[in-house]
Design a protein around this motif. Sequence first.
Motif, mmCIF file in Angstrom:
data_model
loop_
_atom_site.group_PDB
_atom_site.id
_atom_site.type_symbol
_atom_site.label_atom_id
_atom_site.label_comp_id
_atom_site.label_asym_id
_atom_site.label_seq_id
_atom_site.Cartn_x
_atom_site.Cartn_y
_atom_site.Cartn_z
ATOM 1 N N LEU A 27 0.822 -1.206 0.000
ATOM 2 C CA LEU A 27 0.000 0.000 0.000
ATOM 3 C C LEU A 27 0.858 1.259 0.000
ATOM 4 N N THR A 28 1.990 1.227 0.682
ATOM 5 C CA THR A 28 2.903 2.376 0.679
ATOM 6 C C THR A 28 3.447 2.619 -0.728
ATOM 7 N N ALA A 39 2.262 1.555 -3.632
ATOM 8 C CA ALA A 39 1.212 1.878 -4.599
ATOM 9 C C ALA A 39 0.776 3.334 -4.477
ATOM 10 N N ARG A 40 0.583 3.806 -3.262
ATOM 11 C CA ARG A 40 0.175 5.199 -3.085
ATOM 12 C C ARG A 40 1.275 6.138 -3.565
ATOM 13 N N ASP A 86 1.203 6.339 -7.297
ATOM 14 C CA ASP A 86 0.047 7.140 -7.709
ATOM 15 C C ASP A 86 0.323 8.631 -7.535
ATOM 16 N N LEU A 87 0.974 8.993 -6.434
ATOM 17 C CA LEU A 87 1.229 10.404 -6.147
ATOM 18 C C LEU A 87 2.232 11.030 -7.118
ATOM 19 N N GLN A 95 3.686 10.785 1.052
ATOM 20 C CA GLN A 95 2.608 9.813 1.151
ATOM 21 C C GLN A 95 2.505 9.338 2.592
ATOM 22 N N GLU A 96 1.284 9.079 3.025
ATOM 23 C CA GLU A 96 1.045 8.438 4.315
ATOM 24 C C GLU A 96 0.081 7.292 4.077
ATOM 25 N N VAL A 97 0.496 6.116 4.447
ATOM 26 C CA VAL A 97 -0.280 4.930 4.138
ATOM 27 C C VAL A 97 -1.611 4.958 4.866
ATOM 28 N N ASP A 105 -6.699 0.328 3.533
ATOM 29 C CA ASP A 105 -7.634 0.419 2.409
ATOM 30 C C ASP A 105 -7.783 -0.973 1.794
ATOM 31 N N HIS A 146 -8.049 -1.130 -2.134
ATOM 32 C CA HIS A 146 -6.768 -0.960 -2.834
ATOM 33 C C HIS A 146 -5.895 -2.198 -2.614
#
Length: 299
Positions: free
Chosen positions: A129-130, A132-133, A136-137, A244-246, A249, A252
């Motif tokens: 998740l870290t 991936a976000r 995305d960012l 980013q902050e996980v 989710d 996701h």
Amino acid sequence: MRAVVLEDFGGPEQVRVAEVPVPEPAAGQVRVRVRAAGVNPVDGAVRAGVFGGAGQRIGLGWDVAGEIDAVGPGVEEWAAGRRVVGLHYGPVKPLGTHAEYAVLDASAVAAAPERVEDTVAAALPLSGLTAARAVDLLGLAPGGSVLITGAAGSVGGLAVQLAAGAGLAVTALAGEGDEAFVRSLGATGFVPRGSAPAARFDGVLDTAVLGAPALDLVRDGGVYVGLIPGAAPAAERGVRVVEQEVAADGAHLARLVALVDEGALTLRVADTFDLDDAAKAHTALAAPGTRGRVVLTVS
């Protein structure tokens, strides 16, 4: 039940296994019988007191893989016996996932990947998740160039795969001995640690937390993505600086699970330890050059 807790801050010697009551799921929650749980750098930071919480018992662990044991009121999408992975967000909490049972919000879990066993699946939630976000960012269109620092690490390696899968031209910054590995993940360029690349990039994803030196590698008007809130360098030259902050989710996470099952996302485990050997796992976590996630197993 057994649970890994802290009652004082310090080194791995502060990590101990205590007997605590089995937690009960409240409305909108599920209880997971833990089979495996990742040990992450954030667990070491909690142990060192970075997030505070002095004077209280703190439970460790964010990642979990296991099966649902009970559901709270209002939970209809999950039932006992379902194999899941999930993220228990929060650095200072009375119980984490390093335990025989863990309670999570129902929205924080996803069906576990069928392709891998629980020990490997436990390496996915926080790192995946870290990464991936962070990708995305970046906000880069296919064909954009990105440098990923710490590309051979747990988060960095997943970020390389996700960025390459998104059509980005990935250059990996890692140790000299990691070149073949990061290229196998999808990096088309490589920069040995300590060397300077010949050109700047549309974006830099700084999983190694290099800060200002990594920002210098972003072209004017590009983007820098950091992983630790409050630790990013000041913006300059029109560079967009984001952190980013996980977040927990499950939806996701389910998309990442699908990539694992498709063979498009590879997870790595460096070593496994029994829950009772959690202190040893923390020692292994701090060892230099660890490649892959340290995982606790629960029998």
